[in-house]
Design a protein around this motif. Structure first.
Motif, PDB file in Angstrom:
ATOM      1  N   THR A 266     -57.055  17.678  28.570  1.00 55.43           N
ATOM      2  CA  THR A 266     -55.793  17.675  27.837  1.00 55.43           C
ATOM      3  C   THR A 266     -56.013  18.101  26.388  1.00 55.43           C
ATOM      4  OG1 THR A 266     -54.947  15.899  29.239  1.00 55.43           O
ATOM      5  CG2 THR A 266     -53.814  16.279  27.157  1.00 55.43           C
ATOM      6  N   SER A 267     -55.657  19.346  26.103  1.00 51.97           N
ATOM      7  CA  SER A 267     -55.731  19.854  24.729  1.00 51.97           C
ATOM      8  C   SER A 267     -54.411  20.482  24.296  1.00 51.97           C
ATOM      9  CB  SER A 267     -56.849  20.895  24.611  1.00 51.97           C
ATOM     10  OG  SER A 267     -56.560  22.028  25.413  1.00 51.97           O
ATOM     11  N   GLN A 268     -53.428  20.495  25.206  1.00 49.15           N
ATOM     12  CA  GLN A 268     -52.157  21.162  24.910  1.00 49.15           C
ATOM     13  C   GLN A 268     -51.443  20.555  23.707  1.00 49.15           C
ATOM     14  OE1 GLN A 268     -53.399  20.698  27.833  1.00 49.15           O
ATOM     15  NE2 GLN A 268     -53.300  22.695  28.811  1.00 49.15           N
ATOM     16  N   ILE A 269     -51.705  19.285  23.442  1.00 48.24           N
ATOM     17  CA  ILE A 269     -51.090  18.641  22.279  1.00 48.24           C
ATOM     18  C   ILE A 269     -51.529  19.329  20.987  1.00 48.24           C
ATOM     19  CG2 ILE A 269     -50.945  16.483  20.975  1.00 48.24           C
ATOM     20  CD1 ILE A 269     -51.430  15.002  23.584  1.00 48.24           C
ATOM     21  N   PHE A 270     -52.797  19.740  20.940  1.00 51.09           N
ATOM     22  CA  PHE A 270     -53.336  20.333  19.713  1.00 51.09           C
ATOM     23  C   PHE A 270     -53.122  21.840  19.626  1.00 51.09           C
ATOM     24  CE2 PHE A 270     -56.320  17.054  21.408  1.00 51.09           C
ATOM     25  CZ  PHE A 270     -55.966  16.030  20.544  1.00 51.09           C
ATOM     26  N   VAL A 271     -52.861  22.482  20.774  1.00 55.14           N
ATOM     27  CA  VAL A 271     -52.855  23.936  20.838  1.00 55.14           C
ATOM     28  C   VAL A 271     -51.850  24.587  19.875  1.00 55.14           C
ATOM     29  CG1 VAL A 271     -52.155  25.839  22.349  1.00 55.14           C
ATOM     30  CG2 VAL A 271     -53.918  24.252  23.088  1.00 55.14           C
ATOM     31  N   PRO A 272     -50.561  24.164  19.839  1.00 52.74           N
ATOM     32  CA  PRO A 272     -49.632  24.826  18.903  1.00 52.74           C
ATOM     33  C   PRO A 272     -50.062  24.710  17.443  1.00 52.74           C
ATOM     34  CG  PRO A 272     -48.417  23.556  20.542  1.00 52.74           C
ATOM     35  CD  PRO A 272     -49.861  23.182  20.686  1.00 52.74           C
ATOM     36  N   SER A 417     -50.062  18.641  30.294  1.00 58.13           N
ATOM     37  CA  SER A 417     -51.003  19.727  30.551  1.00 58.13           C
ATOM     38  C   SER A 417     -50.564  20.662  31.669  1.00 58.13           C
ATOM     39  CB  SER A 417     -52.387  19.163  30.907  1.00 58.13           C
ATOM     40  OG  SER A 417     -52.883  18.369  29.865  1.00 58.13           O
ATOM     41  N   LEU A 418     -49.809  20.150  32.636  1.00 61.03           N
ATOM     42  CA  LEU A 418     -49.474  20.948  33.811  1.00 61.03           C
ATOM     43  C   LEU A 418     -47.972  21.222  33.955  1.00 61.03           C
ATOM     44  CD1 LEU A 418     -51.810  19.171  36.419  1.00 61.03           C
ATOM     45  CD2 LEU A 418     -52.339  21.091  34.924  1.00 61.03           C
ATOM     46  N   ILE A 419     -47.185  20.167  34.009  1.00 62.97           N
ATOM     47  CA  ILE A 419     -45.777  20.316  34.411  1.00 62.97           C
ATOM     48  C   ILE A 419     -44.919  20.937  33.313  1.00 62.97           C
ATOM     49  CG2 ILE A 419     -43.719  19.086  35.182  1.00 62.97           C
ATOM     50  CD1 ILE A 419     -45.615  17.035  36.496  1.00 62.97           C
ATOM     51  N   TRP A 420     -44.909  20.330  32.127  1.00 64.99           N
ATOM     52  CA  TRP A 420     -44.015  20.808  31.073  1.00 64.99           C
ATOM     53  C   TRP A 420     -44.338  22.215  30.582  1.00 64.99           C
ATOM     54  CZ3 TRP A 420     -43.910  15.497  28.173  1.00 64.99           C
ATOM     55  CH2 TRP A 420     -42.923  14.698  28.753  1.00 64.99           C
ATOM     56  N   PRO A 421     -45.613  22.585  30.337  1.00 63.97           N
ATOM     57  CA  PRO A 421     -45.853  23.966  29.897  1.00 63.97           C
ATOM     58  C   PRO A 421     -45.325  25.013  30.879  1.00 63.97           C
ATOM     59  CG  PRO A 421     -47.801  22.633  29.498  1.00 63.97           C
ATOM     60  CD  PRO A 421     -46.865  21.790  30.304  1.00 63.97           C
ATOM     61  N   CYS A 422     -45.517  24.775  32.177  1.00 60.95           N
ATOM     62  CA  CYS A 422     -45.028  25.739  33.180  1.00 60.95           C
ATOM     63  C   CYS A 422     -43.508  25.752  33.237  1.00 60.95           C
ATOM     64  CB  CYS A 422     -45.612  25.406  34.550  1.00 60.95           C
ATOM     65  SG  CYS A 422     -47.391  25.684  34.677  1.00 60.95           S
ATOM     66  N   TYR A 423     -42.889  24.583  33.159  1.00 62.33           N
ATOM     67  CA  TYR A 423     -41.425  24.527  33.190  1.00 62.33           C
ATOM     68  C   TYR A 423     -40.827  25.205  31.962  1.00 62.33           C
ATOM     69  CZ  TYR A 423     -36.676  22.725  33.219  1.00 62.33           C
ATOM     70  OH  TYR A 423     -35.304  22.632  33.211  1.00 62.33           O
ATOM     71  N   PHE A 424     -41.392  24.935  30.798  1.00 67.88           N
ATOM     72  CA  PHE A 424     -40.913  25.583  29.567  1.00 67.88           C
ATOM     73  C   PHE A 424     -41.090  27.097  29.646  1.00 67.88           C
ATOM     74  CE2 PHE A 424     -42.047  21.556  26.911  1.00 67.88           C
ATOM     75  CZ  PHE A 424     -40.968  20.891  27.486  1.00 67.88           C
ATOM     76  N   HIS A 425     -42.210  27.520  30.210  1.00 69.10           N
ATOM     77  CA  HIS A 425     -42.485  28.952  30.336  1.00 69.10           C
ATOM     78  C   HIS A 425     -41.459  29.631  31.238  1.00 69.10           C
ATOM     79  CE1 HIS A 425     -45.391  32.413  31.429  1.00 69.10           C
ATOM     80  NE2 HIS A 425     -45.022  32.575  30.178  1.00 69.10           N
ATOM     81  N   LEU A 426     -41.151  29.002  32.368  1.00 69.28           N
ATOM     82  CA  LEU A 426     -40.152  29.555  33.280  1.00 69.28           C
ATOM     83  C   LEU A 426     -38.772  29.584  32.634  1.00 69.28           C
ATOM     84  CD1 LEU A 426     -41.245  27.795  36.606  1.00 69.28           C
ATOM     85  CD2 LEU A 426     -41.354  30.249  36.132  1.00 69.28           C
ATOM     86  N   TYR A 427     -38.443  28.548  31.893  1.00 67.04           N
ATOM     87  CA  TYR A 427     -37.121  28.437  31.273  1.00 67.04           C
ATOM     88  C   TYR A 427     -36.927  29.474  30.168  1.00 67.04           C
ATOM     89  CZ  TYR A 427     -33.030  26.223  29.127  1.00 67.04           C
ATOM     90  OH  TYR A 427     -31.769  25.969  28.619  1.00 67.04           O
ATOM     91  N   LEU A 428     -37.937  29.646  29.331  1.00 65.56           N
ATOM     92  CA  LEU A 428     -37.798  30.517  28.160  1.00 65.56           C
ATOM     93  C   LEU A 428     -38.183  31.966  28.433  1.00 65.56           C
ATOM     94  CD1 LEU A 428     -39.326  28.124  25.452  1.00 65.56           C
ATOM     95  CD2 LEU A 428     -36.911  28.637  25.810  1.00 65.56           C
ATOM     96  N   LYS A 429     -39.123  32.194  29.361  1.00 70.68           N
ATOM     97  CA  LYS A 429     -39.630  33.547  29.597  1.00 70.68           C
ATOM     98  C   LYS A 429     -39.352  34.054  31.002  1.00 70.68           C
ATOM     99  CE  LYS A 429     -41.626  33.433  25.527  1.00 70.68           C
ATOM    100  NZ  LYS A 429     -41.190  34.302  24.405  1.00 70.68           N
ATOM    101  N   GLY A 430     -38.597  33.297  31.798  1.00 74.52           N
ATOM    102  CA  GLY A 430     -38.383  33.645  33.202  1.00 74.52           C
ATOM    103  C   GLY A 430     -37.795  35.030  33.426  1.00 74.52           C
ATOM    104  N   LYS A 431     -36.928  35.480  32.538  1.00 70.25           N
ATOM    105  CA  LYS A 431     -36.260  36.776  32.715  1.00 70.25           C
ATOM    106  C   LYS A 431     -37.213  37.958  32.590  1.00 70.25           C
ATOM    107  CE  LYS A 431     -31.763  35.126  31.098  1.00 70.25           C
ATOM    108  NZ  LYS A 431     -30.678  35.282  30.098  1.00 70.25           N
ATOM    109  N   THR A 432     -38.312  37.760  31.887  1.00 74.05           N
ATOM    110  CA  THR A 432     -39.256  38.865  31.671  1.00 74.05           C
ATOM    111  C   THR A 432     -40.547  38.696  32.468  1.00 74.05           C
ATOM    112  OG1 THR A 432     -40.192  37.732  29.726  1.00 74.05           O
ATOM    113  CG2 THR A 432     -38.364  39.263  29.349  1.00 74.05           C
ATOM    114  N   MET A 433     -40.665  37.652  33.282  1.00 73.71           N
ATOM    115  CA  MET A 433     -41.886  37.385  34.037  1.00 73.71           C
ATOM    116  C   MET A 433     -41.868  38.093  35.384  1.00 73.71           C
ATOM    117  SD  MET A 433     -42.275  33.302  33.262  1.00 73.71           S
ATOM    118  CE  MET A 433     -43.520  33.064  34.545  1.00 73.71           C
ATOM    119  N   SER A 434     -43.056  38.436  35.891  1.00 77.32           N
ATOM    120  CA  SER A 434     -43.173  38.995  37.241  1.00 77.32           C
ATOM    121  C   SER A 434     -43.026  37.883  38.271  1.00 77.32           C
ATOM    122  CB  SER A 434     -44.531  39.684  37.404  1.00 77.32           C
ATOM    123  OG  SER A 434     -45.592  38.756  37.210  1.00 77.32           O
TER     124      SER A 434
END
Length: 484
Positions: A266-272, A417-434
């Protein structure tokens, strides 16, 4: 005039940290011409623009960090003290634990990178602009400002403070382990309090650069420790217990091991924060790749070799399996490493609390912690000292290291580490993702939810049983559980 020049300069450095007015800093040529024409009219009373830019860049870089310093912090977070419990995790999960160490490393590297992607948006010219400053800021955009930030804040605080608690608890346990044969003059609680006394100066930390140096020396201590343990393990290579590594899954113990593995990455807290403080942000992905690759390789080898050496007699802390001279030497280095590891999660928790409660009215209920001279106010130092003491008290009341780590890792670690980063990614970048990128994120979310549910149930059950002196697996009640 200076404020206009300042805004002009910052339009070329959007990574400095976006304000509300700079969420979309699209600067037209007309605006540039207008600003420079006004500046030229007054340049007899102002410094040349080149000097202003140089001064601004020097000021902004003073508190920034290199990719190596960021790497030390990430390494400190994902390859820290918890490696001492990995041979014990192999005892609980066998070869499946080794597989989990590698797979979780890859997944957590991916989620760290996509979380940083969520910090940025592209303007109409295709330029990336940092529109979010933190994990909480992203959550506000996805869940809404009313609940998003609060939910993530609570999860982050639990994760960070539990990490601090575990470091202090580990210090006490390791000191106690040095007196296993002769008997300790003090009990575990006393050693925990003595360890916490060395951590009180953390209350005065104000910059991430200072924390990075602690992480660097922490990594040096880590290398010395690993060298000593591995040399001893290889000296007993003829006695390695190859047949005792499990192939089947024990449903009562593997979820605990999986929670420990997830928690350790778990390092996602520090990453931003780390990415935002990098001098060259283009090197962020490279830094994530080599830190997680190195962590996966080392953890898997260390866990496997450590378990082969001691087999089913592997204790919760592998250091307690070593002969007295080796154990005392390694424990002393581990104690130093634990003390040097504490500042990173502590500093992150302090920053999180300051951002949430101490920004001054009307933004928050409480005033800012820094005075006009950029020094901590007296009452702020007192609150920081109380935070260190509170982690000490929790370490005294919850003395079950691996089980607690597995429970917390199954809950907050999995979400962050797993659930929220992927959900946020789909929500914010879903329109441009493959489609395959979306599928990968969905698979990680499903795996995270399964890990969360199973891990909480079995880790919680094991923690409850441990207070009765029983092992995690209810089918083997005849062997009393020991905590090292």
């Amino acid at each position: 005039m200076f404020s206009r020049s300042f805004r002009y300069i910052r339009s070329f450095i959007p990574a400095y940290g976006a304000t509300k007015e700079e969420k979309h800093p699209i600067v037209t040529q007309e605006q540039i011409d207008y600003e420079m024409s006004e500046y030229d009219a007054e340049k007899d009373t102002c410094e040349p623009s080149e000097n202003i830019i140089e001064k601004f860049e020097d000021e902004s870089k003073r508190y920034k960090i290199s990719e190596w310093q960021a790497g030390w912090n990430i390494t400190n977070a994902i390859q820290g003290m918890f490696v001492v419990s990995f041979p014990y995790a192999v005892l609980q999960g066998g070869y499946w634990t080794l597989l989990a160490i590698i797979v979780v490393a890859y997944i957590c590297c991916h989620t760290g990178k996509i979380l940083v992607e969520c910090l940025y948006e592209e303007d109409r010219y295709g330029q990336k602009i940092r529109v979010h400053c933190s994990y909480v800021d992203i959550a506000n955009s996805v869940f809404g400002p009313r609940f998003g930030g609060r939910i993530v804040n609570v999860a982050q605080m639990i994760e960070l403070l539990m990490t601090c608690i575990l470091y202090i608890l580990l210090c006490g346990d390791l000191i106690l382990g040095c007196f296993r044969e002769t008997g300790s003059p003090l009990d575990l609680s006393s050693w925990i309090m003595i360890s916490a006394a060395f951590l009180l100066p953390c209350a005065f930390l104000q910059t991430l650069k200072s924390v990075s140096w602690f992480s660097f020396w922490c990594t040096v201590a880590h290398l010395v420790i690993n060298a000593i343990i591995l040399v001893y393990c290889f000296s007993r290579i003829n006695d390695w217990k190859w047949s005792e590594v499990q192939v089947s899954i024990n449903i009562w113990t593997f979820p605990i091991s999986l929670g420990v593995v997830v928690f350790s990455y778990t390092s996602q807290i520090f990453v931003p924060t780390l990415e935002g403080n990098l001098i060259d942000r283009q090197k962020f992905n490279c830094m994530m790749h080599w830190t997680h690759f190195a962590a996966a390789v080392f953890k898997a080898l260390f866990a496997y070799i450590g378990f082969l050496t001691f087999g089913n007699n592997t204790k919760e802390f592998i250091t307690n399996n070593l002969p007295r001279i080796f154990r005392i030497t390694v424990n002393l280095f581990f104690i130093l490493k634990a003390l040097l590891s504490y500042p990173l999660p502590y500093f992150a928790s302090v920053e999180l609390l300051a951002e949430s409660f101490f920004k001054g009215r009307p933004k928050t209920l409480f005033p800012v912690c820094i005075d006009n001279e950029k020094s901590l106010k007296v009452w702020a130092v007192i609150l920081r000292l109380l935070l260190v003491l509170s982690t000490m008290l929790m370490a005294i009341f919850i003395p079950h290291f691996s089980l607690l780590m597995g429970l917390i890792g199954s809950f907050t670690g999995t979400m962050l580490s797993l659930i929220w980063p992927c959900y946020f990614h789909l929500y914010l970048k879903g329109k441009t993702m493959s489609w395959y990128a979306k599928l990968f994120d969905v698979i990680i979310i499903i795996l995270g939810l399964l890990s969360l549910g199973i891990g909480i149930y079995y880790s919680g059950s094991a923690l409850i049983r441990s207070y009765s002196g029983l092992p995690p697996d209810p089918h083997t009640p005849r062997i009393p559980y020991h905590s090292g």
